[in-house]
Design a protein around this motif. Structure first.
Motif, short mmCIF file in Angstrom:
data_model
loop_
_atom_site.label_atom_id
_atom_site.label_comp_id
_atom_site.label_asym_id
_atom_site.label_seq_id
_atom_site.Cartn_x
_atom_site.Cartn_y
_atom_site.Cartn_z
N LEU A 1 0.45 -1.22 0.20
CA LEU A 1 -0.07 0.02 -0.19
C LEU A 1 0.54 1.36 -0.65
O LEU A 1 0.90 2.56 -0.74
CB LEU A 1 -1.00 -0.34 0.91
N MET A 2 2.23 1.21 0.41
CA MET A 2 2.71 2.75 1.31
C MET A 2 3.32 2.33 -0.32
O MET A 2 3.93 3.45 -0.65
CB MET A 2 3.69 2.00 2.03
N THR B 1 3.48 5.91 -5.58
CA THR B 1 4.27 6.47 -6.86
C THR B 1 3.24 7.02 -7.57
O THR B 1 3.77 7.59 -8.32
CB THR B 1 3.85 4.66 -7.29
N VAL B 2 2.24 7.22 -7.05
CA VAL B 2 0.69 7.56 -7.31
C VAL B 2 0.94 9.41 -6.92
O VAL B 2 0.89 10.12 -8.04
CB VAL B 2 0.01 7.23 -6.26
N VAL C 1 9.93 9.52 1.59
CA VAL C 1 9.05 8.63 1.57
C VAL C 1 9.61 7.25 1.16
O VAL C 1 9.46 6.33 2.41
CB VAL C 1 7.87 8.99 1.00
N SER C 2 9.59 6.75 -0.05
CA SER C 2 10.14 4.76 -1.28
C SER C 2 11.24 4.57 -0.18
O SER C 2 11.52 3.54 0.36
CB SER C 2 10.39 5.47 -2.32
N GLY C 3 12.60 5.55 0.07
CA GLY C 3 13.50 5.15 0.36
C GLY C 3 13.56 4.87 2.10
O GLY C 3 13.46 4.00 2.27
N VAL D 1 13.04 -1.96 -3.97
CA VAL D 1 14.25 -1.09 -4.93
C VAL D 1 15.00 -1.15 -5.79
O VAL D 1 15.35 0.22 -6.19
CB VAL D 1 15.66 -2.61 -3.56
N ARG D 2 14.37 -1.42 -6.83
CA ARG D 2 14.11 -1.10 -8.11
C ARG D 2 13.57 -0.17 -8.31
O ARG D 2 14.29 0.32 -9.48
CB ARG D 2 13.62 -2.64 -9.04
N CYS D 3 12.49 0.30 -7.57
CA CYS D 3 11.89 2.04 -7.76
C CYS D 3 12.48 2.92 -7.38
O CYS D 3 13.34 3.76 -8.25
CB CYS D 3 10.85 1.45 -7.31
N VAL D 4 13.39 2.72 -6.48
CA VAL D 4 14.26 3.57 -5.69
C VAL D 4 15.50 3.78 -6.55
O VAL D 4 16.28 4.23 -6.52
CB VAL D 4 14.52 3.54 -4.36
#
Length: 430
Positions: A198-199, A204-205, A263-265, A375-378
């Motif tokens: 969810l997070m 991403t959104v 936030v993703s990190g 991990v891939r996104c960051v």
């Protein structure tokens, strides 16, 4: 200001409080010297040099100093010096008219023989000595009419090319971001089965949404401001109200883009390093929105409060954007952005070290899958955004470097590829 006098051996004079002339150790006596300091001759003599294309002259232009075909501006008064003997060494110090210009000062004299008698500024026989405390010092081995030319911000010959890259790239980004958000909405329930997933999708959104709104504000700002290429001969001063509003929202949403990346990190760090520290989904959402939108709002508001009183919040002409020359308000975007990129690089290093040492991440198969995606996104977002905005810093450090400007315009307008790439359609379950 006209002055005629005689000197023996050496001569020094402060003309019009902005130009200093020194002639030292000539070993001559009874030298007659005439100096004329012009405070506004730049309104008559255009800032063209020997490389000027004569065919680009327009017969209806009354102010050549702002014509887009010129790459320089006259940034000092003009002084004419005449003596009755041969002088081979004269030093001139000019006080800059526009202290914000510091690029490539040229020591020049007006050469009537250039461009088939049309005349232009020439550097032959004059050398640049120093640029200290807004005073440019030159040394010349002959006497005539002197001044200094200085480069403006962006190389004129690539400005139109940069506009094409920017608008084309922003158009692609807007369409891709809308598709990205539609897909996220369509698969939302299927991909948010646990708190970590969810997070990840909330980040991403909101990253996509921030970039989308920032790009829309960019288009609005571009339509409000006038620049020499699109509106030659017009007034390029920006309207303060509309430009300030557009700049504020661009600043806010570009910052939000980076803080949601943070936030993703943070999520990745929490779920891989602090595995025994449980946090509820509602707490993670609260922290995420406080960091993602609260921190950018504080920075944007403080920037306005600190710079608006002296009319230093936005640029004065040609573009709606944060001021750099007077107040360096642009640092309120650059410093947080590059700091977040640096933090995320550290998080990536720690997480990869943890993975290699422990041999895996997550507690359940869903967690492992979600964390691998994060991990891939960051791993993609951090270098891409870091490279893009590092190039942005490069445009400030080296404003006349054409390659840096082109690279920054290209990468900045196509940042959306890091959020929505070719694999997204084929792996929609992620």
């Amino acid at each position: 200001m006209l002055n005629r006098t005689t000197f023996n051996n050496s001569f020094s004079a402060d003309l019009n409080s902005s130009i200093t002339v020194e002639i030292l150790n000539t070993q001559l006596s009874n030298v007659f010297i005439t100096t004329i300091a012009f405070s506004s001759l730049n309104n008559i003599l255009p800032p063209r040099d020997a490389s000027f294309n004569v065919s680009s002259l327009t017969t209806n232009s009354t102010d050549n100093s702002t014509d887009p075909v010129f790459n320089n501006v006259i940034n000092a008064g003009v002084v004419l010096i005449n003596v009755n003997q041969t002088i081979n060494n004269v030093t001139l110090a000019y006080e800059k008219r526009n202290s914000s210009l510091s690029l490539g000062p040229q020591c020049v004299f007006w050469n009537f023989d250039l461009l088939d008698g049309l005349g232009a500024w020439d550097t032959e026989g004059c050398t640049f000595v120093s640029d200290i405390n807004d005073t440019v010092t030159c040394n010349c081995n002959h006497l005539t009419s002197f001044s200094i030319l200085m480069s403006t911000d962006i190389p004129k010959r690539i400005q139109q090319f940069l506009d094409i890259i920017t608008y084309f790239g922003v158009g692609i980004s807007l369409g891709s971001l809308v598709i990205c958000l539609i897909i996220e909405g369509y698969v939302w329930k299927k991909v948010t089965r646990n708190g970590t997933a969810l997070m990840r999708h909330v980040s991403t959104v909101n990253t996509a949404l921030s970039l989308l709104i920032a790009n829309i504000c960019f288009i609005i700002a571009a339509s409000v401001a006038k620049n020499p290429l699109e509106n030659p001969g017009e007034n390029y001063e920006v309207p303060v109200g509309p430009c300030s509003a557009a700049t504020f929202f661009m600043h806010f949403f570009y910052l939000a883009l980076f803080f949601w990346m943070l936030v993703s990190g943070m999520l990745l760090f929490h779920r891989t390093v602090l595995v025994f520290s449980h946090m509820s989904t509602s707490s993670m959402l609260a922290i995420g929105f406080c960091v993602g939108y609260g921190a950018p709002l504080i920075i944007a508001v403080v920037t306005v409060a600190a710079t608006a009183s002296g009319n230093g919040y936005i640029r004065r002409d040609e573009a709606c954007w944060l001021n750099w020359n007077e107040t360096m308000a642009l640092l309120a975007l650059v410093i947080p952005a590059l700091t977040i990129v640096f933090i995320n690089f550290i998080i990536l290093f720690v997480v990869l070290y943890k993975i290699l040492r422990s041999g895996g991440i997550g507690e359940t198969s869903d967690d492992k899958h979600t964390l691998k995606v994060i991990v891939r996104c960051v791993l993609v977002l951090t270098p891409l955004f870091g490279l893009t905005w590092s190039l942005g810093v490069g445009t400030m450090v080296a404003p006349t470097n054409e390659g840096i400007h082109i690279a920054f315009a290209f990468f900045n307008s196509l940042q959306v590829r890091s959020l929505f790439g070719p694999k997204s359609l084929g792996r929609i379950r992620y």
